[in-house]
Design a protein around this motif. Sequence first.
Motif, PDB file in Angstrom:
ATOM      1  N   ILE A 147     -13.774  -4.332   7.026  1.00 43.14           N
ATOM      2  CA  ILE A 147     -12.992  -3.303   6.343  1.00 43.14           C
ATOM      3  C   ILE A 147     -13.884  -2.311   5.609  1.00 43.14           C
ATOM      4  CG2 ILE A 147     -11.358  -2.923   4.451  1.00 43.14           C
ATOM      5  CD1 ILE A 147     -10.007  -5.567   5.324  1.00 43.14           C
ATOM      6  N   CYS A 148     -14.915  -2.817   4.907  1.00 39.29           N
ATOM      7  CA  CYS A 148     -15.757  -1.890   4.141  1.00 39.29           C
ATOM      8  C   CYS A 148     -16.964  -1.399   4.936  1.00 39.29           C
ATOM      9  CB  CYS A 148     -16.197  -2.501   2.812  1.00 39.29           C
ATOM     10  SG  CYS A 148     -17.522  -3.697   2.910  1.00 39.29           S
ATOM     11  N   GLY A 149     -17.176  -1.969   6.121  1.00 41.78           N
ATOM     12  CA  GLY A 149     -18.216  -1.471   7.009  1.00 41.78           C
ATOM     13  C   GLY A 149     -19.627  -1.773   6.569  1.00 41.78           C
ATOM     14  N   GLN A 150     -19.787  -2.801   5.729  1.00 42.36           N
ATOM     15  CA  GLN A 150     -21.114  -3.178   5.248  1.00 42.36           C
ATOM     16  C   GLN A 150     -21.296  -4.686   5.339  1.00 42.36           C
ATOM     17  OE1 GLN A 150     -23.555  -1.092   4.247  1.00 42.36           O
ATOM     18  NE2 GLN A 150     -22.276   0.716   4.593  1.00 42.36           N
ATOM     19  N   ASP A 151     -22.553  -5.114   5.498  1.00 42.66           N
ATOM     20  CA  ASP A 151     -22.833  -6.552   5.527  1.00 42.66           C
ATOM     21  C   ASP A 151     -22.669  -7.165   4.142  1.00 42.66           C
ATOM     22  OD1 ASP A 151     -23.553  -7.048   8.297  1.00 42.66           O
ATOM     23  OD2 ASP A 151     -25.292  -5.782   7.905  1.00 42.66           O
ATOM     24  N   ARG A 152     -23.053  -6.416   3.106  1.00 47.57           N
ATOM     25  CA  ARG A 152     -22.857  -6.901   1.738  1.00 47.57           C
ATOM     26  C   ARG A 152     -21.600  -6.253   1.172  1.00 47.57           C
ATOM     27  NH1 ARG A 152     -25.692  -9.486  -2.612  1.00 47.57           N
ATOM     28  NH2 ARG A 152     -24.703  -8.914  -4.587  1.00 47.57           N
ATOM     29  N   VAL A 153     -20.602  -7.083   0.888  1.00 48.50           N
ATOM     30  CA  VAL A 153     -19.284  -6.593   0.489  1.00 48.50           C
ATOM     31  C   VAL A 153     -19.223  -6.284  -1.007  1.00 48.50           C
ATOM     32  CG1 VAL A 153     -16.842  -7.239   0.314  1.00 48.50           C
ATOM     33  CG2 VAL A 153     -18.130  -7.756   2.398  1.00 48.50           C
ATOM     34  N   ASP A 154     -19.844  -7.110  -1.833  1.00 46.57           N
ATOM     35  CA  ASP A 154     -19.755  -7.001  -3.292  1.00 46.57           C
ATOM     36  C   ASP A 154     -18.295  -7.030  -3.740  1.00 46.57           C
ATOM     37  OD1 ASP A 154     -22.072  -7.022  -4.979  1.00 46.57           O
ATOM     38  OD2 ASP A 154     -22.792  -5.295  -3.858  1.00 46.57           O
ATOM     39  N   LEU A 155     -17.694  -8.175  -3.523  1.00 44.92           N
ATOM     40  CA  LEU A 155     -16.277  -8.407  -3.786  1.00 44.92           C
ATOM     41  C   LEU A 155     -16.008  -8.696  -5.255  1.00 44.92           C
ATOM     42  CD1 LEU A 155     -13.332  -9.276  -2.849  1.00 44.92           C
ATOM     43  CD2 LEU A 155     -14.329 -11.569  -2.522  1.00 44.92           C
ATOM     44  N   ARG A 156     -14.902  -8.139  -5.791  1.00 43.91           N
ATOM     45  CA  ARG A 156     -14.425  -8.478  -7.125  1.00 43.91           C
ATOM     46  C   ARG A 156     -12.894  -8.559  -7.121  1.00 43.91           C
ATOM     47  NH1 ARG A 156     -19.346  -8.219  -7.122  1.00 43.91           N
ATOM     48  NH2 ARG A 156     -20.704  -7.897  -8.926  1.00 43.91           N
ATOM     49  N   PHE A 157     -12.338  -9.188  -8.177  1.00 47.39           N
ATOM     50  CA  PHE A 157     -10.901  -9.410  -8.289  1.00 47.39           C
ATOM     51  C   PHE A 157     -10.361  -8.818  -9.583  1.00 47.39           C
ATOM     52  CE2 PHE A 157     -12.350 -12.669  -5.448  1.00 47.39           C
ATOM     53  CZ  PHE A 157     -11.298 -12.904  -4.563  1.00 47.39           C
ATOM     54  N   ALA A 158      -9.069  -8.516  -9.583  1.00 54.31           N
ATOM     55  CA  ALA A 158      -8.366  -8.089 -10.792  1.00 54.31           C
ATOM     56  C   ALA A 158      -6.927  -8.591 -10.714  1.00 54.31           C
ATOM     57  CB  ALA A 158      -8.394  -6.571 -10.930  1.00 54.31           C
ATOM     58  N   ARG A 159      -6.271  -8.632 -11.878  1.00 51.06           N
ATOM     59  CA  ARG A 159      -4.878  -9.081 -11.955  1.00 51.06           C
ATOM     60  C   ARG A 159      -4.125  -8.190 -12.930  1.00 51.06           C
ATOM     61  NH1 ARG A 159      -3.829 -15.093 -14.130  1.00 51.06           N
ATOM     62  NH2 ARG A 159      -4.593 -14.076 -16.028  1.00 51.06           N
ATOM     63  N   ASP A 160      -2.884  -7.806 -12.571  1.00 51.20           N
ATOM     64  CA  ASP A 160      -2.118  -6.924 -13.448  1.00 51.20           C
ATOM     65  C   ASP A 160      -1.206  -7.711 -14.375  1.00 51.20           C
ATOM     66  OD1 ASP A 160       0.225  -7.586 -12.027  1.00 51.20           O
ATOM     67  OD2 ASP A 160       0.178  -5.769 -10.800  1.00 51.20           O
ATOM     68  N   GLU A 161      -0.407  -6.992 -15.164  1.00 47.92           N
ATOM     69  CA  GLU A 161       0.420  -7.630 -16.177  1.00 47.92           C
ATOM     70  C   GLU A 161       1.543  -8.466 -15.584  1.00 47.92           C
ATOM     71  OE1 GLU A 161       2.916  -4.019 -15.304  1.00 47.92           O
ATOM     72  OE2 GLU A 161       0.883  -4.747 -15.005  1.00 47.92           O
ATOM     73  N   MET A 162       1.853  -8.260 -14.306  1.00 46.40           N
ATOM     74  CA  MET A 162       2.882  -9.043 -13.625  1.00 46.40           C
ATOM     75  C   MET A 162       2.296 -10.230 -12.868  1.00 46.40           C
ATOM     76  SD  MET A 162       5.481  -7.474 -14.657  1.00 46.40           S
ATOM     77  CE  MET A 162       6.736  -8.308 -13.697  1.00 46.40           C
ATOM     78  N   GLY A 163       0.982 -10.390 -12.949  1.00 47.84           N
ATOM     79  CA  GLY A 163       0.333 -11.504 -12.272  1.00 47.84           C
ATOM     80  C   GLY A 163      -0.026 -11.228 -10.825  1.00 47.84           C
ATOM     81  N   GLU A 164       0.176  -9.969 -10.368  1.00 43.83           N
ATOM     82  CA  GLU A 164      -0.207  -9.622  -8.998  1.00 43.83           C
ATOM     83  C   GLU A 164      -1.708  -9.373  -8.933  1.00 43.83           C
ATOM     84  OE1 GLU A 164       1.873 -10.040  -6.642  1.00 43.83           O
ATOM     85  OE2 GLU A 164       3.631 -10.296  -7.909  1.00 43.83           O
ATOM     86  N   MET A 165      -2.278  -9.582  -7.759  1.00 42.05           N
ATOM     87  CA  MET A 165      -3.733  -9.583  -7.624  1.00 42.05           C
ATOM     88  C   MET A 165      -4.237  -8.388  -6.814  1.00 42.05           C
ATOM     89  SD  MET A 165      -5.069 -12.448  -9.079  1.00 42.05           S
ATOM     90  CE  MET A 165      -6.489 -12.963  -8.120  1.00 42.05           C
ATOM     91  N   TYR A 166      -5.489  -8.022  -7.101  1.00 40.69           N
ATOM     92  CA  TYR A 166      -6.157  -6.881  -6.470  1.00 40.69           C
ATOM     93  C   TYR A 166      -7.582  -7.300  -6.122  1.00 40.69           C
ATOM     94  CZ  TYR A 166      -2.292  -4.336  -8.615  1.00 40.69           C
ATOM     95  OH  TYR A 166      -1.045  -3.911  -8.989  1.00 40.69           O
ATOM     96  N   ILE A 167      -8.128  -6.655  -5.096  1.00 38.26           N
ATOM     97  CA  ILE A 167      -9.546  -6.842  -4.787  1.00 38.26           C
ATOM     98  C   ILE A 167     -10.178  -5.464  -4.628  1.00 38.26           C
ATOM     99  CG2 ILE A 167      -9.252  -9.109  -3.723  1.00 38.26           C
ATOM    100  CD1 ILE A 167      -9.454  -7.800  -1.004  1.00 38.26           C
ATOM    101  N   PHE A 168     -11.488  -5.398  -4.888  1.00 36.46           N
ATOM    102  CA  PHE A 168     -12.184  -4.129  -4.699  1.00 36.46           C
ATOM    103  C   PHE A 168     -13.620  -4.396  -4.286  1.00 36.46           C
ATOM    104  CE2 PHE A 168     -11.945  -5.246  -9.167  1.00 36.46           C
ATOM    105  CZ  PHE A 168     -13.209  -5.029  -9.692  1.00 36.46           C
TER     106      PHE A 168
END
Length: 572
Positions: free
Chosen positions: A537-558
């Motif tokens: 998806i990001c087109g790179q061998d090193r992704v450098d993944l991180r996570f986040a969560r909102d006030e409703m408990g739903e999750m995000y990645i970047f």
Amino acid sequence: MAIRFSQMQKLIFPFLLSGAFLFVSCGPGKTGNTISTDSVSIAQGQALFQNNCSGCHSFRQDGIGPDLSGVTETDSVSWLKNFIHAPKTFIEAGDGHAKKLFADYHSVMPAFPAFSDEEMNHLISFLNTKRGRNNETDDSLSIKNPVPEKIAASDIQAGLELIAQIPASNDKEPLTRISKMDWNPAAKAWFILDQRGKLYKLADQQPIAWLDISKWKPKFINQPGLATGFGSFAFHPDFAHNGIFYTTHTEEAHTKKADFPLPDTIKQTLQWVLCEWKTPDPLSAAFNGACRELLRIDMVSGIHGVQEIIFNPASKPGDEDYGLLYIGVGDGGAVENGYPFLTRHPNNIWGTIIRINPSGKNSVNGQYGIPAQNPYSNNPDPNTVREIYAAGFRNPNRISWTRKGLMLSTNIGQAHIEAIDIILKGNDYGWPIREGRFAMHPGLEMNKLYPLPANDSIFHINYPVAVYDHDEGNAIAGGFEYTGKNIPSFAGKYLFGDIPTGRLFYVNVADLKPGKSALVKEWFVALNGKRLTLREICGQDRVDLRFARDEMGEMYIFTKPDGKIYRLTNFK
């Protein structure tokens, strides 16, 4: 499990960011090329190494990259230069050692075609001063594969919905260095930092530069290494009324006298600084206010810094934790650079999680308070670091709490084990004499693990409640318990992953128990209806993944390479 290779083989270790170099082997042995011994060239090479390579390499131990002692004794200058210019070419050409180590370490370094021949000559001159050494220990008892069980694939798959993209902060990869995102309920907006200095506010999914630390702090630096720059941020739980938030960042060595200084005999590379910011308008489109410094810490190197600050989001006024700031302080590379005595001692701050009251005044410097409930608050030794809440960490890079109030921290490991710990007040988590549930000898060969000693109980060490080893990834990306409603298959699960590879894992929160090791399983994502890896998806061998969560408990990645932020959605 990745094993220790010959110098030439292990030099193919796959990656360095921020212009760092990695030397891969299987090139020809050393022949002919003259290496300068001029002191000016060596000094310039040392500066290049410090700024570009030291975050991943040393001359004592393997780290993110290999121990580089003796590299010029095993590989020719011409081969090293050619590899730095085009490393991926060696793998694509079918080099056997390159392919094997790529499989072991899961990534490949970027090419550096713009690095001049003169600069490479300086760098190699410096490397040539670091001769090969024998640091091998008795291998008869070492554990070759500490976690032999492979991580099983689950049938869980989530969709990805792109919600924003952070603008590039550099014209070289990675284009961004986004590493923490948090929801601010007062502003009803996301905030996300780029380690190169900016804190963005997402307004209608459009990033607006809300604060630029580099403009406020003239000694701000974001190199050497992967972990320097703008480290973390945390909004005070009463931000809506007091307009207060906190940040950490790095500054040049000796910028100011440190509150937690290194001994005079140990060279400092940089300083980590904790600041309090106050704005009269919490809903402003850009920060306008004042800043004060709370504390400053000397660091041996640019790795394992102060990359996490957080308030307990579940605490309410009247609770012990309300308004208290937790700070993850890495060991700063002290152990890897030969100073293990700086860690795991109540008189030293390195390798700890500390807890402070930012509005108090009873610290040594008078800029913050030390909670009376901290485990060392009444220690009679005047040198005690009373801020310490728990100790024995290499890099406690992410902290979170479960729905039931369990405090968790992820701890990035050395050569084998990535861990999730339950954090309890006053506990010792073992680093650097333990990695995972295994013994380690920090003064000798740090890349080997051994069975626990028969008298292990006398050390009173708390062991991880979930682990994976470097067969599966390289550096744990801390996450959160999913508490939302949109993805039923995630209910009751702590979601996390692996930073460089972008693999996605979970454990059942109910299985996180002291003395036990929870089963880790893998989950997957789909974009536009098609299952893809984050590398794809990001087109790179090193992704450098991180996570986040909102006030409703739903999750995000970047992901850093492309600066893209995704919301996780239910996938049917």
